[in-house]
Design a protein around this motif. Structure first.
Motif, PDB file in Angstrom:
ATOM      1  N   ALA A  57       0.818  -1.219   0.000  1.00  0.00           N
ATOM      2  CA  ALA A  57       0.000   0.000   0.000  1.00  0.00           C
ATOM      3  C   ALA A  57       0.847   1.263   0.000  1.00  0.00           C
ATOM      4  CB  ALA A  57      -0.944  -0.017   1.204  1.00  0.00           C
ATOM      5  N   ILE A  58       1.867   1.338   0.862  1.00  0.00           N
ATOM      6  CA  ILE A  58       2.656   2.568   0.963  1.00  0.00           C
ATOM      7  C   ILE A  58       3.421   2.836  -0.333  1.00  0.00           C
ATOM      8  CG2 ILE A  58       4.665   1.437   2.019  1.00  0.00           C
ATOM      9  CD1 ILE A  58       3.268   4.956   2.806  1.00  0.00           C
ATOM     10  N   ASP A  59       3.905   1.771  -0.987  1.00  0.00           N
ATOM     11  CA  ASP A  59       4.600   1.948  -2.266  1.00  0.00           C
ATOM     12  C   ASP A  59       3.622   2.430  -3.340  1.00  0.00           C
ATOM     13  OD1 ASP A  59       7.074   1.168  -1.305  1.00  0.00           O
ATOM     14  OD2 ASP A  59       6.702  -0.959  -1.722  1.00  0.00           O
ATOM     15  N   GLN A  60       2.403   1.896  -3.316  1.00  0.00           N
ATOM     16  CA  GLN A  60       1.410   2.331  -4.292  1.00  0.00           C
ATOM     17  C   GLN A  60       1.020   3.793  -4.083  1.00  0.00           C
ATOM     18  OE1 GLN A  60      -1.830  -0.248  -5.436  1.00  0.00           O
ATOM     19  NE2 GLN A  60      -0.865  -2.009  -4.420  1.00  0.00           N
ATOM     20  N   ILE A  61       0.945   4.218  -2.828  1.00  0.00           N
ATOM     21  CA  ILE A  61       0.643   5.632  -2.545  1.00  0.00           C
ATOM     22  C   ILE A  61       1.746   6.521  -3.121  1.00  0.00           C
ATOM     23  CG2 ILE A  61       0.472   7.367  -0.717  1.00  0.00           C
ATOM     24  CD1 ILE A  61      -2.082   5.817  -1.013  1.00  0.00           C
TER      25      ILE A  61
END
Length: 434
Positions: A57-61
């Protein structure tokens, strides 16, 4: 950048810029809602995946923010990386939500200073920013809660505008504005109410009644509206002018549930295994009724969802037909009333002398809203209903409408007793305390 309607981004020439992808639009919307403050990463993740985020999730953000920087004019400058999150920095006049809230604050100061005409103009400019329901194209948590809050802000501001307008403008100008507002978004319960009161206070009572009837028909099928169920007499409150304190309509004197159960007897009549069944159905409501619709027992979820039905001996049929709270909670209340009246009619065919159902029938004839249904001959003749789909408005549980299905069980050996359980594909998280 526009949030007061569908999310829109335009360049300095007014040309629309397309933001591709629902996830990118959600991130941008949340950054704009928080502007000019920092939005932590975990809030963005929650806004995008609503608690079901992937490990990446954090990488996608990060990738989404990087793409937004490329797609937005001066995106590299306006989206700043901060410790633990991101911030969007734009001049206040470039975000319609910021301009709107500044207009509200400024008009409030002008009213305090007695500069009503200027306050009216400021509010008009603020209301003109709206292009429909806020965040209209972005669904789910937390945007639904934000949209509801913004809608309440707008309704309150419009009511203030009307109070000022009735003093500073022609009444016809105020009425025309209200009708334009309703044409833009028919699912505005409060705006309808303001229009109806304004028409009444200006002596146009027949138009007020026509608008009331039109409101009921339009809002009955609206997925966004909280059905506007006025007091039992729909025109009683129309006499008070806009801006005056609401007058609490005289309701019928509370009566004990009929037939009255001996104190402490209800729960003792419900077997322990049924009580455990209700408890095991948490966090959704479940309850037990007798043949006269007295609530014999309920689980805690039932009390949280329907606080009006707390207390021993509450009668569900009386509440559903006559209580103002039921007319707000039950979407398309008149459709429910058709079924309940049919149940009463069926019961009286089986036992014409039943005092409870005769009493309900007599009260129904006296109620203006129910007598209107009876006059249309819209009663649905049934003995009971199970597997019934309906929608509830329970703001103490969730700001969004709740779709539920009721299931009726008849325990073997317990004649006249019915166990009712509610199921829902969208079990709401209950954050409110009892």
């Amino acid at each position: 950048m526009k949030l007061l309607g569908r999310l829109e981004v335009r360049d300095s020439c007014g040309e629309l810029i397309t933001i591709r992808g629902d996830v990118a639009r959600r991130v941008l919307a949340y950054l704009l809602l928080a502007a000019p403050h920092v939005t932590p990463n975990h809030r963005l993740i929650d806004a995008v995946w609503e608690g079901d985020e992937p490990e990446s999730a954090i990488d996608q953000i990060r990738k989404i923010v990087s793409r937004l920087r490329r797609e937005l004019p001066d995106g590299t400058d306006i989206i700043r990386t901060e410790p633990g999150g991101y911030r969007i920095l734009l001049p206040p006049e470039q975000i319609d939500l910021v301009v709107w809230r500044e207009a509200i604050q400024h008009s409030s100061l002008l009213i305090q200073e007695g500069r009503r005409r200027e306050a009216l103009e400021t509010l008009s400019q603020g209301l003109d920013l709206w292009r429909g329901r806020a965040l209209a194209d972005i669904a789910g948590h937390p945007f639904a809660a934000e949209a509801v809050a913004l809608h309440e802000e707008r309704s309150s501001a419009l009511e203030t505008w009307c109070q000022l307008g009735l003093k500073e403008l022609e009444t016809s100008t105020v009425i025309a504005r209200l009708r334009r507002e309703i044409h833009q978004d028919p699912a505005q319960e409060k705006v309808w109410g303001i229009l109806i009161r304004t028409l009444t206070s200006s002596g146009r009572k027949l138009e007020a009644i026509e608008e009331y009837n039109r409101m009921r028909k339009l809002l009955a099928g609206s997925p966004h509206a909280t059905p506007p169920m006025p007091p039992t007499d729909p025109h009683r409150n129309l006499e008070r002018p806009v801006g005056s304190r609401p007058v609490t309509p005289p309701h019928r004197k509370p009566e004990p549930p009929r037939p009255l159960l001996p104190k402490g007897s209800a729960r003792r009549r419900v077997p322990l295994w049924i009580q455990e069944l209700l408890r095991g159905h948490e966090p959704l409501p479940a309850y037990v009724l007798d043949g006269h619709w007295n609530v014999l027992h309920r689980n805690q979820a039932m009390e949280r969802w329907f606080p009006w039905l707390r207390g021993e001996g509450t009668n569900l049929l009386s509440w559903a037909l006559f209580s103002p709270s039921a007319r707000t909670v039950l979407h398309a209340w008149d459709e429910h009333a058709m079924v309940y009246l049919g149940i009463v009619r069926n019961a009286l065919r089986e036992d014409p002398n039943d005092p409870f159902f005769n009493s309900i029938d007599a009260d129904a004839v006296k109620d203006p809203m129910i007598s209107e249904i009876l006059a249309r001959d819209d009663v649905i003749d049934v003995s009971s209903r199970s597997g019934h789909h309906f929608t509830l408005s329970l703001p103490q549980i969730t700001p969004e409408p709740i779709n539920v299905v009721s299931h009726v069980l008849q325990p073997e050996g317990h004649r006249g007793m019915r166990v009712v359980i509610l199921t829902s594909p969208q079990t709401p998280s209950e954050e409110t305390s009892e």
